[in-house]
Write an enzyme that holds these catalytic residues in place. Sequence first.
Site, PDB file in Angstrom:
ATOM      1  CE  LYS A   1       7.846 -19.368  36.664  1.00  0.00           C
ATOM      2  NZ  LYS A   1       7.769 -19.699  35.088  1.00  0.00           N
TER       3      LYS A   1
HETATM    4  C1  LIG Z   1       6.661 -19.340  34.534  1.00  0.00           C
HETATM    5  C2  LIG Z   1       6.701 -19.119  33.011  1.00  0.00           C
HETATM    6  C3  LIG Z   1       5.734 -18.474  32.369  1.00  0.00           C
HETATM    7  C4  LIG Z   1       4.514 -17.651  32.856  1.00  0.00           C
HETATM    8  O1  LIG Z   1       5.023 -16.751  33.501  1.00  0.00           O
HETATM    9  P1  LIG Z   1       3.735 -15.750  34.749  1.00  0.00           P
HETATM   10  O2  LIG Z   1       5.064 -14.710  35.632  1.00  0.00           O
HETATM   11  O3  LIG Z   1       3.284 -17.092  35.562  1.00  0.00           O
HETATM   12  O4  LIG Z   1       2.942 -15.117  33.818  1.00  0.00           O
HETATM   13  C5  LIG Z   1       5.905 -18.194  30.913  1.00  0.00           C
HETATM   14  N1  LIG Z   1       7.027 -18.902  30.168  1.00  0.00           N
HETATM   15  C6  LIG Z   1       7.680 -19.579  30.942  1.00  0.00           C
HETATM   16  C7  LIG Z   1       8.761 -20.787  30.215  1.00  0.00           C
HETATM   17  C8  LIG Z   1       7.784 -19.783  32.166  1.00  0.00           C
HETATM   18  O5  LIG Z   1       8.497 -20.637  33.052  1.00  0.00           O
END
Ligand SMILES: *Cc1c(COP(=O)(O)O)cnc(C)c1O
Length: 458
Positions: free
Chosen positions: A117
């Site tokens: 993120k």
């Molecule tokens: C947010 C997240 C996901 C999922 O991603 P999306 O964009 O919601 O599909 C998967 N793995 C980690 C470690 C995350 O922080």
Amino acid sequence: MLYLSTRGHPDRKRFCEILLEGLAPDGGLYLPVNYPQVDQGTLERWRSVLVGQGYAALAFEVLSLYVDDIPRDDLRRLCEKTYTADVFGSAEIVPLKALEEGLFLQALSNGPTLAFKDMAMQLLGNLFEYELSRRGEQLNILGATSGDTGSAAEYAMRGKQGVRVFMLSPHGRMSPFQQAQMFSLMDQNIHNIAVEGVFDDCQDIVKAVSNDLDFKRRYKIGTVNSINWARLLAQVVYYFAGYFYATQSNEEKISFCVPSGNFGNVCAGHVARQMGLPIDRLIVATNENDVLDEFFRTGTYRVRGSADTYETSSPSMDISKASNFERFVFDLLERDAKRTKQLFEEALRLHGRFELGDDPLFPRAAGRYGFSSGRSSHADRLSTIRSTFERQGVVIDTHTADGVKVARELRRSGETVVVLETALPKFEGIENRPKRVRVMSADTVAVKRYIAEHCPAA
Ligand SMILES: *Cc1c(COP(=O)(O)O)cnc(C)c1O
């Protein structure tokens, strides 16, 4: 470039107008009116931009197709400020690691919070600061988190002019690592509020505060949730970079396997593919919360109640509905906003589900759009982490393991699959750092009072 709402609102907006917004006024999600097409010549040029000038320069190329209300030099500077080896750990920013034959891991988790993120949130922090200063405005970001999103937002916004963050989390229920990560931030514009309750209590408070329109306006309350278009756009860039790193020429096609929850990450892959990046398949990997796998197998989209939303060992994928999924369905339905609105507003409200399995358009999800899916369990995660360590000496985290498991299962002979690494295993000893957090009862009035007391400019 103009942006529309998936539910048919007549307004068309520009990038900076939707940058600080969440949902469109009609409850839909923003999408560009069309996907800019990247031809062979441009792909060739972008490949040498990445190799010669680096990731930030590639990010600028991609973003400039979607952002025409920030002067080009400013946009370039924002990209250069964001994607540095200092923040992301290497000059490549998103380097590939070869696993076994035909399988690569794309590192997206070397930013400050060790989860992917950061890739989008770090850019968002710089874009917010830029746009707010241009407008002479302030923004107070209010959010609820049980982990990755909140900490990525805080690390992106710390020290930024014009932005404050008020992040609610369930008291004593986050992992010690994540508590340490968030609560050790001493920046004056970051406010951690530990609510005596569960995550849903935190989310209810955020909703209650945001529904008080008068308070919201007076205190300039905003969010940074996963439906924000700018976050998605930032993620499109690393699909191009991953493709260039994995291939020698633009004649080749590769597939991506993406650990998925809210369909944000893989939706960026969909956008890249629609722009003309030679992606063969987009493989969606879910954990036991298999809302998306069920859809791609059967055409049924069924929102889960809290009783059948499981707490798993890949918690960032524990979702009951996939908040970005409406964007893909809109494209699948040939951008029929009326039908999209009917499915996401009416059908989901009345029945908690909709079914497209018998619709003649549904086979296009796999065909024209290249989607496949699979699912993984706790036992799968453990054995995948073990076997990846034994075979390659690489330690992967549980979310990434969901992706590696599904990629191994679905990979066809001769296919190159890049698995997106969404987080690194987190075990550094940071738990003893000093902490800055306010513990509060689950009380909307108290949270509002706290916000009011800490927004002197409002
Ligand atoms: C947010 C997240 C996901 C999922 O991603 P999306 O964009 O919601 O599909 C998967 N793995 C980690 C470690 C995350 O922080």
